[in-house]
Design an enzyme around this catalytic site. Structure first.
Site, mmCIF file in Angstrom:
data_model
loop_
_atom_site.group_PDB
_atom_site.id
_atom_site.type_symbol
_atom_site.label_atom_id
_atom_site.label_comp_id
_atom_site.label_asym_id
_atom_site.label_seq_id
_atom_site.Cartn_x
_atom_site.Cartn_y
_atom_site.Cartn_z
ATOM 1 N N HIS A 37 -11.686 7.443 5.213
ATOM 2 C CA HIS A 37 -10.666 8.409 5.459
ATOM 3 C C HIS A 37 -11.514 10.440 4.614
ATOM 4 O O HIS A 37 -12.455 10.111 3.262
ATOM 5 C CB HIS A 37 -9.254 8.181 3.708
ATOM 6 N N ASP A 41 0.938 -1.165 0.367
ATOM 7 C CA ASP A 41 0.158 -0.323 -0.027
ATOM 8 C C ASP A 41 0.662 1.283 0.097
ATOM 9 O O ASP A 41 0.268 2.335 0.066
ATOM 10 C CB ASP A 41 -1.312 -0.400 1.651
ATOM 11 N N CYS A 76 -5.227 9.473 -3.138
ATOM 12 C CA CYS A 76 -4.537 8.748 -2.170
ATOM 13 C C CYS A 76 -2.639 8.501 -2.663
ATOM 14 O O CYS A 76 -2.017 8.135 -2.001
ATOM 15 C CB CYS A 76 -4.998 7.303 -2.509
ATOM 16 N N ARG A 102 -10.738 5.753 10.524
ATOM 17 C CA ARG A 102 -8.772 4.827 10.895
ATOM 18 C C ARG A 102 -8.130 6.399 12.225
ATOM 19 O O ARG A 102 -8.115 5.789 13.299
ATOM 20 C CB ARG A 102 -8.452 5.505 9.705
ATOM 21 N N ARG A 141 0.435 -1.965 7.628
ATOM 22 C CA ARG A 141 1.037 -0.764 7.120
ATOM 23 C C ARG A 141 1.600 0.403 7.938
ATOM 24 O O ARG A 141 2.149 1.176 7.593
ATOM 25 C CB ARG A 141 -0.300 0.168 6.576
#
Length: 275
Positions: free
Chosen positions: A172, A72, A268, A143, A97
């Site tokens: 997000h 990612d 992103c 998150r 992550r």
């Protein structure tokens, strides 16, 4: 050249990371399905098209070297938030992550950034922090920890406005809201992604915002990047093209369909290095 209504692009500096190791082997958001294969050469080609488009528009793109085992990393926006040359590092919510945070900090240290804060509380960089002229908008609910908002305000010395996300598809802030003109507090967003109170805050702060439809939000059309004139966004969000043109922007439709399999698109993949 200025665009319609006198809009002008301002040169930007971005940090991106190639999807050379991109794959979907786990699911940490509703977009990720390990059963759907990823075409890595196509993902790389789509990413390179985005990178090259930025450069053709006069922007600088720095590249973070991808690391094997961190699929990612292509979503470079999540690795830090940079405001006034100050770097607020990331602290990821999922173990898959976690190592990305140090990879980003290593890059900033190697490039002579001397004001770096390693966060105490979970934040996933520009995934949940959006910078306008007057505010740092900060998402929470899936998150980022609410405690990260105060941490960001203390570090950046700018007012941080918390916004509650309530739809897991928009996990997000950068999937539900985009800054169109960071010199004029101009944004676009999808109201259905936010709690009633947060919608009221957005209406108060941004009464002239461009409001996205559910269809365009579901195409991740708000995962967009603007330089003040050119707005790069997913091509499937075609319903945003005319409204952007009517406001004097130049929409630039991009195909990042492979990277959508991981739950991300233009924004992103793009961390802004604000001087």
């Amino acid at each position: 050249m200025p665009g319609l209504l006198g809009r002008r692009a301002t040169p930007r500096r971005y940090l991106m990371c190639s999807p050379a190791h991109f794959k979907v082997t786990y699911s940490i958001n509703p977009w990720m399905d390990p059963a759907k294969p990823v075409d890595v050469p196509l993902a790389v080609a789509q990413w390179e098209d985005l990178r090259d488009r930025y450069r053709s528009l006069g922007h600088t793109v720095e590249e973070l070297v991808p690391r094997a085992g961190l699929p990612d990393m292509v979503y470079a926006a999540n690795g830090a938030t940079v405001v006034d040359g100050r770097v607020l590092g990331a602290r990821f919510a999922y173990a898959e992550r976690e190592a990305e945070a140090e990879a980003h900090l290593d890059w900033f240290r190697a490039h002579d950034y001397d004001e770096i804060h390693e966060p105490l509380h979970i934040n996933e960089g520009e995934g949940d922090f959006a910078v306008t002229a007057s505010y740092v908008l900060a998402g929470r609910g899936f998150r980022a920890s609410p405690l990260s908002h105060g941490e960001a305000q203390e570090f950046f010395g700018r007012p941080v406005i918390g916004l509650d996300l309530v739809d897991p598809r928009y996990y997000h802030l950068d999937t539900a809201l985009a800054v169109l003109d960071d010199a004029a507090d101009e944004v676009m967003y999808y109201p259905g992604a936010f709690s009633p109170g947060s919608r009221a805050v957005l209406e108060r702060l941004f009464p002239d915002a461009l409001i996205a439809t559910e269809a365009d939000a579901a195409a991740l059309g708000l995962n967009a990047v603007s330089d003040g004139l050119n707005v790069l966004l997913p091509q499937a969000a075609w319903g945003l093209l005319d409204p952007l043109r009517e406001r004097g922007f130049t929409p630039v439709a991009m195909d990042l369909s492979e990277l959508l399999k991981g739950g991300g698109s233009v924004k992103c993949c793009t961390q802004e290095l604000r001087p």
